[in-house]
Design a protein around this motif. Structure first.
Motif, short mmCIF file in Angstrom:
data_model
loop_
_atom_site.label_atom_id
_atom_site.label_comp_id
_atom_site.label_asym_id
_atom_site.label_seq_id
_atom_site.Cartn_x
_atom_site.Cartn_y
_atom_site.Cartn_z
N ARG A 150 -10.28 -3.31 -7.69
CA ARG A 150 -11.14 -2.70 -6.59
C ARG A 150 -12.28 -4.14 -6.40
O ARG A 150 -12.71 -4.34 -5.19
CB ARG A 150 -11.75 -1.51 -6.70
N ASN B 270 -1.10 -2.14 4.93
CA ASN B 270 -1.56 -2.30 3.72
C ASN B 270 -1.01 -3.56 2.91
O ASN B 270 0.25 -3.48 3.17
CB ASN B 270 -1.58 -1.13 2.69
N PHE C 294 -11.98 -6.93 -3.71
CA PHE C 294 -11.84 -6.89 -2.32
C PHE C 294 -13.08 -5.81 -1.71
O PHE C 294 -13.59 -5.25 -2.11
CB PHE C 294 -10.49 -6.11 -2.05
N VAL D 107 -4.17 -2.94 -0.05
CA VAL D 107 -5.69 -3.27 0.48
C VAL D 107 -5.31 -3.03 1.82
O VAL D 107 -4.54 -3.70 2.33
CB VAL D 107 -6.13 -4.63 0.09
N LEU E 121 -13.89 -3.31 -0.11
CA LEU E 121 -13.41 -2.11 0.24
C LEU E 121 -14.70 -1.36 1.02
O LEU E 121 -14.36 -0.51 1.90
CB LEU E 121 -12.91 -1.36 -1.02
#
Length: 423
Positions: free
Chosen positions: A119, A311, A122, A144, A124
């Motif tokens: 995680r 995604n 990226f 992602v 997010l």
């Protein structure tokens, strides 16, 4: 490029296929053990041509990890079939990074085809919150978010203005206007995507969700569709066809046919993705300057859209996993996401773009789309999503064509989905 989630033509599939593999294990830029090297990016339906310039920017700054573009079929069913065939191949296969329909994440992850992602690599936290949920399975990040989408209600604002009415805020208002106002102007009332394909799964799920129901729970392990809400949602669609405010022609509509009917001036209301607003408002459209868009209505107020989009995920057998992750980070960065919207006419996943004044002037539906995405829900998560979707399409279409009642349809859904969940 149009992304069709659940809806045929709008679907975008990007695939990174590694090329230039060096038997020694060294990458093309001379590094060892970094997982870097040239990649090939395959896409389905880059109809606006925005992707090549975007990838040229990557190639200029990453000479040792150059991307070559390859296209897959436009049809989501064909794209899915090609991906599954490749992923099941015992050899390394062609596909290394997949840009998959958001509904396929659980299916591909459960099959062991996708590598869990870190995680921290990226952005997010910069995304619209609901889209991150489409990229997870079993509490792990397997993809992602790259492009999002939410259904909107398009309407003829010129006609409602003549009648002194606001756009519908509930199903009752939508039905009333579709039955009484549309005929006065020689129009059909309301349409969505009702051909038995992925688009009908989306429309049916939205109807059930808007009524407060669900279809599956616990990553597909629990069937929850046997409810009053599901009967109400499916009943809303079936009643529309029976009473005529949904034209029978809509039973064969995909995104394209329904958009064209609205764009040609034949519909008062249309449920579709945001790209249809752009095209209906463009020069040459019969309804240019006459189109409005609001969130989907529900039984007693605002309804719920299904999240569409795509995604980006990494094949577990990727030869250059570091390059794959770096490319994903690039495609989800602010610059690339801005081009996704301005050149691709696709809804980006980064939240800040929806509040950019310059972008809102150019794309006035952005605030409405943002509200719709924030209230949207994913399609039913299941490791057997393809089978789930086929059942939903078939049963709901039978209800809309009058072959079965909404109550009987819900009972049949419960039985057939339970059988799938036991596999």
């Amino acid at each position: 490029m149009r992304w069709i989630h659940a809806a045929g033509r709008c679907l975008l599939v990007l695939t990174v296929v590694l090329s230039g593999y060096m038997a020694s294990g060294a990458s093309a830029d001379g590094t060892h053990g970094t997982g870097r090297g040239p990649v090939t990016l395959a896409t389905a339906g880059d109809l606006t041509g925005y992707l090549r310039p975007l990838l040229q920017g990557w190639n200029r700054t990453h000479p040792g990890e150059k991307v070559t573009l390859v296209e897959l079929p436009d049809s989501p069913d064909e794209t899915h079939a090609q991906m599954v065939t490749d992923l099941r191949d015992g050899d390394r296969g062609r596909f290394d990074v997949l840009n998959i329909d958001v509904a396929w994440t659980s299916e591909f992850a459960a099959a062991g085809w996708l590598a869990p992602l870190d995680r921290s690599r990226f952005p997010l936290s910069s995304f619209l919150p609901p889209v991150v949920g489409t990229a997870t399975y079993d509490n792990k990040l397997y993809a992602v978010p790259y492009v999002t989408n939410a259904g909107l209600l398009l309407y003829r604002k010129d006609i409602l203005a003549k009648e002194g009415l606001p756009p519908p805020r509930s199903w009752a208002e939508l039905e009333h206007d579709a039955k009484t106002i549309a005929p006065k102007y020689g129009l059909d009332g309301y349409a969505g995507q009702f051909l038995p394909y992925e688009g009908l799964t989306v429309n049916a799920a939205e109807a059930v969700y808007s009524a407060g129901g669900t279809i599956l729970g616990n990553e597909g392990e629990r069937v929850t569709v046997n409810s009053r809400a599901a009967r109400e949602g499916i009943g809303f669609l079936a009643r529309g066809v029976r009473e005529g405010w949904i034209p029978k022609a809509a039973l064969s509509y995909t995104e394209q046919e329904s958009k064209q009917a609205f764009q040609d001036g034949h519909l008062l209301f249309l449920r579709n993705w945001p790209y249809s607003y752009v095209e209906a408002s463009a020069k040459g459209s019969a309804v240019a300057g006459k189109v409005g868009a609001v969130p989907l209505p529900g039984p007693a107020g605002r309804g719920a859209s299904v999240l569409g989009g795509s995604n980006l995920a990494v094949n577990t057998r990727a030869r250059h996993p570091d390059s794959a992750a770096r490319l994903i980070a690039y495609l989800t960065g602010e610059h690339a996401q801005r081009l996704v919207l301005t050149r691709g006419a696709l809804p980006p996943v980064r939240a800040d773009l929806y509040q950019d004044p310059a972008l809102i002037r150019r794309f006035p539906y952005l605030p409405t789309l943002r509200a719709s995405v924030l209230a949207a829900l994913p399609r039913p998560k299941s490791p057997h999503y393809g089978q789930v979707s086929l059942v939903v399409q078939a049963v709901v279409h039978d209800a809309m064509t009058g072959r079965t009642t909404p109550s009987a349809a819900v009972r049949r859904l419960a039985r057939e989905l339970a059988a799938i969940s036991r596999q």
